[in-house]
Scaffold this active site. Sequence first.
Site, PDB file in Angstrom:
ATOM      1  N   LYS A  36       0.838  -1.203   0.000  1.00 40.65           N
ATOM      2  CA  LYS A  36       0.000   0.000   0.000  1.00 40.65           C
ATOM      3  C   LYS A  36       0.870   1.250   0.000  1.00 40.65           C
ATOM      4  CE  LYS A  36      -3.679   2.574   2.126  1.00 40.65           C
ATOM      5  NZ  LYS A  36      -4.641   2.733   3.192  1.00 40.65           N
ATOM      6  N   LYS A 104      -1.446  10.750   6.012  1.00 40.81           N
ATOM      7  CA  LYS A 104      -1.098   9.714   6.988  1.00 40.81           C
ATOM      8  C   LYS A 104      -0.350   8.587   6.298  1.00 40.81           C
ATOM      9  CE  LYS A 104      -4.042   6.584   7.776  1.00 40.81           C
ATOM     10  NZ  LYS A 104      -3.575   5.298   7.279  1.00 40.81           N
TER      11      LYS A 104
END
Length: 137
Positions: A36, A104
């Site tokens: 990811k 984030k």
Amino acid sequence: MIGGDDEGVKKALPLLGCFSSKCEHLGEAGAGQHTKAANQIMISSTMLGTCEALIYGHKAGLELDKLIELLGGGGAGSFTLTKLGPRMLRRDFDPGFYVEHFVKDLGIALEEGRKMGVSLPSTALANEFYVAMIAQG
């Protein structure tokens, strides 16, 4: 983007298939998060390049629909260009993903890169643009 031992992944696949049409086991625990992170690294700079290319094309007097179609079929082709580019032209800026979550994720990628001794300068620069976006509301 799945990480974990083979047995655990096999048990979880039926449930994970409810959330995604493509589930790929990439290695031990943590491999999914690293995958990811690699995805977010690619998207961060691709989005900035797409925006700059469209602004450049506009200022150069190009037909942006044709520009997207042409570039989308070549080396510059990406989901960002072919799917989000037309939305940008329509001024459809509804979020597909919240920038706070993206920052984030980029923070995780940058931190993991530091731990591995990997320099990610374009990701760091892109992250600064997204942080500024948040600051500007």
